[in-house]
Design a protein around this motif. Structure first.
Motif, PDB file in Angstrom:
ATOM      1  N   GLY A 123     -11.757   2.356  29.055  1.00 14.44           N
ATOM      2  CA  GLY A 123     -11.949   3.589  29.814  1.00 14.44           C
ATOM      3  C   GLY A 123     -12.356   4.810  29.029  1.00 14.44           C
ATOM      4  N   ALA A 124     -12.443   4.727  27.720  1.00 12.29           N
ATOM      5  CA  ALA A 124     -12.860   5.887  26.932  1.00 12.29           C
ATOM      6  C   ALA A 124     -14.320   6.214  27.221  1.00 12.29           C
ATOM      7  CB  ALA A 124     -12.664   5.617  25.443  1.00 12.29           C
ATOM      8  N   VAL A 125     -14.651   7.490  27.190  1.00 12.43           N
ATOM      9  CA  VAL A 125     -16.022   7.964  27.369  1.00 12.43           C
ATOM     10  C   VAL A 125     -16.563   8.326  25.989  1.00 12.43           C
ATOM     11  CG1 VAL A 125     -17.501   9.719  28.402  1.00 12.43           C
ATOM     12  CG2 VAL A 125     -15.545   8.813  29.682  1.00 12.43           C
ATOM     13  N   LEU A 126     -17.675   7.712  25.591  1.00 12.37           N
ATOM     14  CA  LEU A 126     -18.275   7.940  24.283  1.00 12.37           C
ATOM     15  C   LEU A 126     -19.561   8.742  24.455  1.00 12.37           C
ATOM     16  CD1 LEU A 126     -17.875   4.416  22.596  1.00 12.37           C
ATOM     17  CD2 LEU A 126     -16.156   6.207  22.977  1.00 12.37           C
ATOM     18  N   LEU A 127     -19.627   9.894  23.801  1.00  9.17           N
ATOM     19  CA  LEU A 127     -20.781  10.785  23.909  1.00  9.17           C
ATOM     20  C   LEU A 127     -21.484  10.906  22.563  1.00  9.17           C
ATOM     21  CD1 LEU A 127     -19.178  13.665  26.033  1.00  9.17           C
ATOM     22  CD2 LEU A 127     -20.451  11.664  26.847  1.00  9.17           C
ATOM     23  N   SER A 128     -22.763  10.544  22.544  1.00  9.20           N
ATOM     24  CA  SER A 128     -23.552  10.630  21.308  1.00  9.20           C
ATOM     25  C   SER A 128     -25.024  10.430  21.635  1.00  9.20           C
ATOM     26  CB  SER A 128     -23.082   9.561  20.322  1.00  9.20           C
ATOM     27  OG  SER A 128     -23.878   9.554  19.171  1.00  9.20           O
ATOM     28  N   PRO A 129     -25.922  11.177  20.969  1.00  5.18           N
ATOM     29  CA  PRO A 129     -25.624  12.243  20.017  1.00  5.18           C
ATOM     30  C   PRO A 129     -25.216  13.523  20.730  1.00  5.18           C
ATOM     31  CG  PRO A 129     -27.992  12.004  20.273  1.00  5.18           C
ATOM     32  CD  PRO A 129     -27.367  10.910  21.095  1.00  5.18           C
ATOM     33  N   ALA A 130     -24.192  14.154  20.207  1.00  2.00           N
ATOM     34  CA  ALA A 130     -23.692  15.396  20.800  1.00  2.00           C
ATOM     35  C   ALA A 130     -23.066  16.222  19.701  1.00  2.00           C
ATOM     36  CB  ALA A 130     -22.670  15.094  21.900  1.00  2.00           C
ATOM     37  N   ASP A 131     -23.453  17.489  19.621  1.00  2.00           N
ATOM     38  CA  ASP A 131     -22.940  18.358  18.567  1.00  2.00           C
ATOM     39  C   ASP A 131     -22.046  19.418  19.194  1.00  2.00           C
ATOM     40  OD1 ASP A 131     -22.643  19.050  15.949  1.00  2.00           O
ATOM     41  OD2 ASP A 131     -24.418  20.313  15.859  1.00  2.00           O
ATOM     42  N   VAL A 132     -20.883  19.624  18.580  1.00  2.00           N
ATOM     43  CA  VAL A 132     -19.913  20.590  19.088  1.00  2.00           C
ATOM     44  C   VAL A 132     -20.262  21.974  18.560  1.00  2.00           C
ATOM     45  CG1 VAL A 132     -17.490  21.248  19.187  1.00  2.00           C
ATOM     46  CG2 VAL A 132     -18.123  18.815  19.200  1.00  2.00           C
ATOM     47  N   GLN A 133     -20.466  22.896  19.477  1.00  2.00           N
ATOM     48  CA  GLN A 133     -20.824  24.266  19.110  1.00  2.00           C
ATOM     49  C   GLN A 133     -19.599  25.132  18.893  1.00  2.00           C
ATOM     50  OE1 GLN A 133     -23.318  26.141  22.026  1.00  2.00           O
ATOM     51  NE2 GLN A 133     -23.630  27.999  20.832  1.00  2.00           N
ATOM     52  N   ASP A 134     -18.552  24.891  19.687  1.00  2.00           N
ATOM     53  CA  ASP A 134     -17.376  25.753  19.605  1.00  2.00           C
ATOM     54  C   ASP A 134     -16.133  24.962  19.998  1.00  2.00           C
ATOM     55  OD1 ASP A 134     -16.151  28.523  19.393  1.00  2.00           O
ATOM     56  OD2 ASP A 134     -15.579  27.985  21.433  1.00  2.00           O
ATOM     57  N   ILE A 135     -15.021  25.261  19.321  1.00  2.00           N
ATOM     58  CA  ILE A 135     -13.717  24.687  19.655  1.00  2.00           C
ATOM     59  C   ILE A 135     -12.790  25.841  19.985  1.00  2.00           C
ATOM     60  CG2 ILE A 135     -11.788  23.270  18.857  1.00  2.00           C
ATOM     61  CD1 ILE A 135     -13.718  22.062  16.771  1.00  2.00           C
ATOM     62  N   SER A 136     -12.279  25.877  21.213  1.00  4.44           N
ATOM     63  CA  SER A 136     -11.449  26.997  21.660  1.00  4.44           C
ATOM     64  C   SER A 136     -10.092  26.477  22.129  1.00  4.44           C
ATOM     65  CB  SER A 136     -12.135  27.754  22.804  1.00  4.44           C
ATOM     66  OG  SER A 136     -13.365  28.304  22.381  1.00  4.44           O
ATOM     67  N   PRO A 137      -9.094  26.519  21.245  1.00  2.00           N
ATOM     68  CA  PRO A 137      -7.756  26.061  21.644  1.00  2.00           C
ATOM     69  C   PRO A 137      -6.923  27.188  22.255  1.00  2.00           C
ATOM     70  CG  PRO A 137      -7.814  26.460  19.274  1.00  2.00           C
ATOM     71  CD  PRO A 137      -9.183  26.806  19.808  1.00  2.00           C
ATOM     72  N   THR A 138      -6.112  26.826  23.240  1.00  2.00           N
ATOM     73  CA  THR A 138      -5.124  27.743  23.804  1.00  2.00           C
ATOM     74  C   THR A 138      -3.788  27.005  23.846  1.00  2.00           C
ATOM     75  OG1 THR A 138      -5.405  27.085  26.118  1.00  2.00           O
ATOM     76  CG2 THR A 138      -6.928  28.748  25.253  1.00  2.00           C
ATOM     77  N   GLN A 139      -2.771  27.661  24.326  1.00  2.00           N
ATOM     78  CA  GLN A 139      -1.463  27.023  24.408  1.00  2.00           C
ATOM     79  C   GLN A 139      -1.436  25.885  25.430  1.00  2.00           C
ATOM     80  OE1 GLN A 139       1.094  27.511  22.409  1.00  2.00           O
ATOM     81  NE2 GLN A 139       0.022  29.121  21.271  1.00  2.00           N
TER      82      GLN A 139
ATOM     83  N   SER B  67      -4.564  24.115  26.615  1.00  2.00           N
ATOM     84  CA  SER B  67      -5.669  23.151  26.551  1.00  2.00           C
ATOM     85  C   SER B  67      -6.599  23.504  25.401  1.00  2.00           C
ATOM     86  CB  SER B  67      -6.452  23.134  27.878  1.00  2.00           C
ATOM     87  OG  SER B  67      -7.073  24.386  28.092  1.00  2.00           O
ATOM     88  N   VAL B  68      -7.553  22.620  25.176  1.00  2.00           N
ATOM     89  CA  VAL B  68      -8.595  22.853  24.183  1.00  2.00           C
ATOM     90  C   VAL B  68      -9.935  22.653  24.878  1.00  2.00           C
ATOM     91  CG1 VAL B  68      -9.570  22.182  21.952  1.00  2.00           C
ATOM     92  CG2 VAL B  68      -7.108  21.964  22.352  1.00  2.00           C
ATOM     93  N   THR B  69     -10.849  23.601  24.710  1.00  2.00           N
ATOM     94  CA  THR B  69     -12.179  23.482  25.303  1.00  2.00           C
ATOM     95  C   THR B  69     -13.215  23.357  24.201  1.00  2.00           C
ATOM     96  OG1 THR B  69     -11.537  24.795  27.234  1.00  2.00           O
ATOM     97  CG2 THR B  69     -13.896  24.555  26.798  1.00  2.00           C
ATOM     98  N   LEU B  70     -14.015  22.309  24.291  1.00  2.00           N
ATOM     99  CA  LEU B  70     -15.134  22.106  23.371  1.00  2.00           C
ATOM    100  C   LEU B  70     -16.421  22.432  24.106  1.00  2.00           C
ATOM    101  CD1 LEU B  70     -12.901  20.589  21.831  1.00  2.00           C
ATOM    102  CD2 LEU B  70     -14.591  18.835  21.277  1.00  2.00           C
ATOM    103  N   THR B  71     -17.240  23.259  23.487  1.00  2.00           N
ATOM    104  CA  THR B  71     -18.548  23.562  24.049  1.00  2.00           C
ATOM    105  C   THR B  71     -19.602  22.849  23.217  1.00  2.00           C
ATOM    106  OG1 THR B  71     -17.777  25.748  24.754  1.00  2.00           O
ATOM    107  CG2 THR B  71     -20.164  25.380  24.693  1.00  2.00           C
ATOM    108  N   LEU B  72     -20.397  22.014  23.880  1.00  2.00           N
ATOM    109  CA  LEU B  72     -21.460  21.285  23.204  1.00  2.00           C
ATOM    110  C   LEU B  72     -22.746  22.087  23.263  1.00  2.00           C
ATOM    111  CD1 LEU B  72     -20.845  17.688  24.625  1.00  2.00           C
ATOM    112  CD2 LEU B  72     -19.639  18.885  22.779  1.00  2.00           C
ATOM    113  N   HIS B  73     -23.668  21.780  22.365  1.00  2.00           N
ATOM    114  CA  HIS B  73     -24.978  22.405  22.437  1.00  2.00           C
ATOM    115  C   HIS B  73     -25.606  22.066  23.787  1.00  2.00           C
ATOM    116  CE1 HIS B  73     -25.318  24.135  18.452  1.00  2.00           C
ATOM    117  NE2 HIS B  73     -24.723  23.057  17.970  1.00  2.00           N
ATOM    118  N   GLY B  74     -26.098  23.058  24.457  1.00  2.00           N
ATOM    119  CA  GLY B  74     -26.604  22.897  25.814  1.00  2.00           C
ATOM    120  C   GLY B  74     -25.643  23.451  26.838  1.00  2.00           C
TER     121      GLY B  74
END
Length: 407
Positions: A207-223, A225-232
């Motif tokens: 059930g894992a979702v594998l994403l590639s090629p994908a580059d992470v633009q930003d990592i925004s952690p909070t108390q 959750s964590v939000t990753l923003t990809l290019h695009g």
């Protein structure tokens, strides 16, 4: 480096590793097309990320994994995959650095990790050329013969499967002419790309979702959750994030004592009749150190000549000279073998002052967990990281966090 990338971008390796004779073809991931949510998001498609994903899935978590190249195509493909419980820093020296109790626990944990990996490969039915092996640890400029005897005694005293062998016994086991060596049980060898891809295929099937090629633009952690923003602009929102990016460090990480090293490796032509009888793993107590093993198709795989990384161009320019040095060393060690190179490559890895990894929650980044598997025990340390990560997800403590923790 892509503008705004959350992790450094490097050319991880150059040349043709023996594990990728047909080039860099993965096909395991898909291009991200929409924003997603998950329990766990993992950045990094190498062996560390694969084992973390396996652990998270076993803990009942939904996983999304991201890699900028392709799963199993980064530093993992440059590995020579000598799986040893023996750390780069001898036990007697690590004892001086961190104390007897902590040094013993580090070595024990490494030895136990190989048993865990062996069992997981069997459980998942992975075909990755896994074979149990002994190791022969030869004298060098770090430990001479007297030092090896002291090291063997220290290991035996804490219950590790090592003993000192004389020159005559070493010759019978390996064909090598040295005054003696440490002979250890409990090591192994495998194909690191087949292992990593096998783990990712298993994760995807569960059930894992594998994403590639994908580059992470930003990592925004909070108390919460964590939000990753990809290019695009695509976002991945997760309860927790694992950073398993190798020496392409996320910008939020600034580990102490970290450095990047370059290493070189080659594989000979097949030579069934010239290989040493035990097919053990061989390495030297030397700096720069030498390590070699056999492969299932009867080649000798040899690597080493490590030095501090300057830049990719400088590293790559040294390939001819370093491979020639490896050939000469192989010829001196085993004069009867064919030392011609059929495959040759170079890559970069992380290193630390104690040869121990840094694994654990990231200070100042809630819900983020990082794996920095330093030194020559990358796969073994990745197993330890997966255990620590699974316990972190479940809210459990790890008995060795004081040895391996990021803090």
């Amino acid at each position: 480096m892509p503008a705004g990338s959350a992790t450094k971008l490097h050319d991880l390796r150059t040349g043709v590793p023996i594990w990728l004779p047909d080039g860099d073809r993965s096909g395991l991931g898909a291009m991200p097309r929409e924003s997603l949510t998950a329990d766990v998001v993992i950045i990094g498609g190498g062996i560390s990320g694969a084992l973390l994903a396996d652990a998270a899935l076993n803990a009942g978590r939904q996983v999304v994994a991201i890699d900028r190249r392709g799963f199993g195509l980064g530093s993992t493909a440059a590995s020579t995959a000598l799986l040893q419980f023996e750390l780069d820093m001898p036990l007697i020296q690590l004892t001086e650095r961190v104390g007897a109790e902590r040094a013993a626990r580090a070595w024990w944990r490494s030895a136990a990790a190989l048993d865990v990996l062996r069992g997981r490969i069997a459980d998942l039915g992975l075909r990755c050329g896994f074979r149990e092996r002994h190791t022969a640890y030869l004298p060098g400029n770090i430990l001479d013969t007297a030092g090896l005897k002291e090291e063997a005694a220290a290991r035996s005293r804490i219950g590790l499967r090592s003993r000192y062998v004389t020159g005559d016994e070493l010759r019978d086991l390996t064909g090598i002419e040295r005054r003696g060596a440490i002979w250890s049980a409990g090591a192994a060898e495998l194909d690191p790309v087949k292992l990593t891809r096998g783990l990712w295929r298993s994760a995807r099937e569960r059930g894992a979702v594998l994403l590639s090629p994908a580059d992470v633009q930003d990592i925004s952690p909070t108390q919460r959750s964590v939000t990753l923003t990809l290019h695009g602009g695509i976002e991945i929102r997760a309860h927790s994030a694992a950073l398993a990016t190798g020496y392409e460090l996320p910008r939020m990480l600034k580990p102490r004592g970290y450095r990047v090293i370059s290493t070189w490796a080659m594989a000979t032509w097949p030579q069934r009749r010239r290989l040493w009888p035990t097919h053990c793993l061989i390495w030297e107590a030397a700096d720069p150190y030498l390590y070699l093993r056999t492969t299932l198709d009867h080649r000798i795989l040899i690597g080493g000549e490590d030095e501090d990384f300057v830049d990719e161009d400088s590293r790559d320019a040294l390939i001819p000279r370093k491979i020639e040095t490896l050939r000469r060393k192989l010829g001196r060690l085993l004069p009867e073998v064919d030392d011609r190179a059929d495959f040759a490559w170079t890559g970069c890895f992380g290193a630390s002052a104690t040869s121990l990894p840094a694994i654990g929650p990231v200070l100042g980044a809630p819900r983020c967990f990082a794996v920095l598997g330093y030194g020559g025990n990358g796969t073994t340390f990745s197993v330890i990281a997966a255990q620590m990560f699974q316990r972190w997800l479940l809210g459990l403590s790890d008995p060795d966090r004081d040895i391996f923790g990021l803090d």
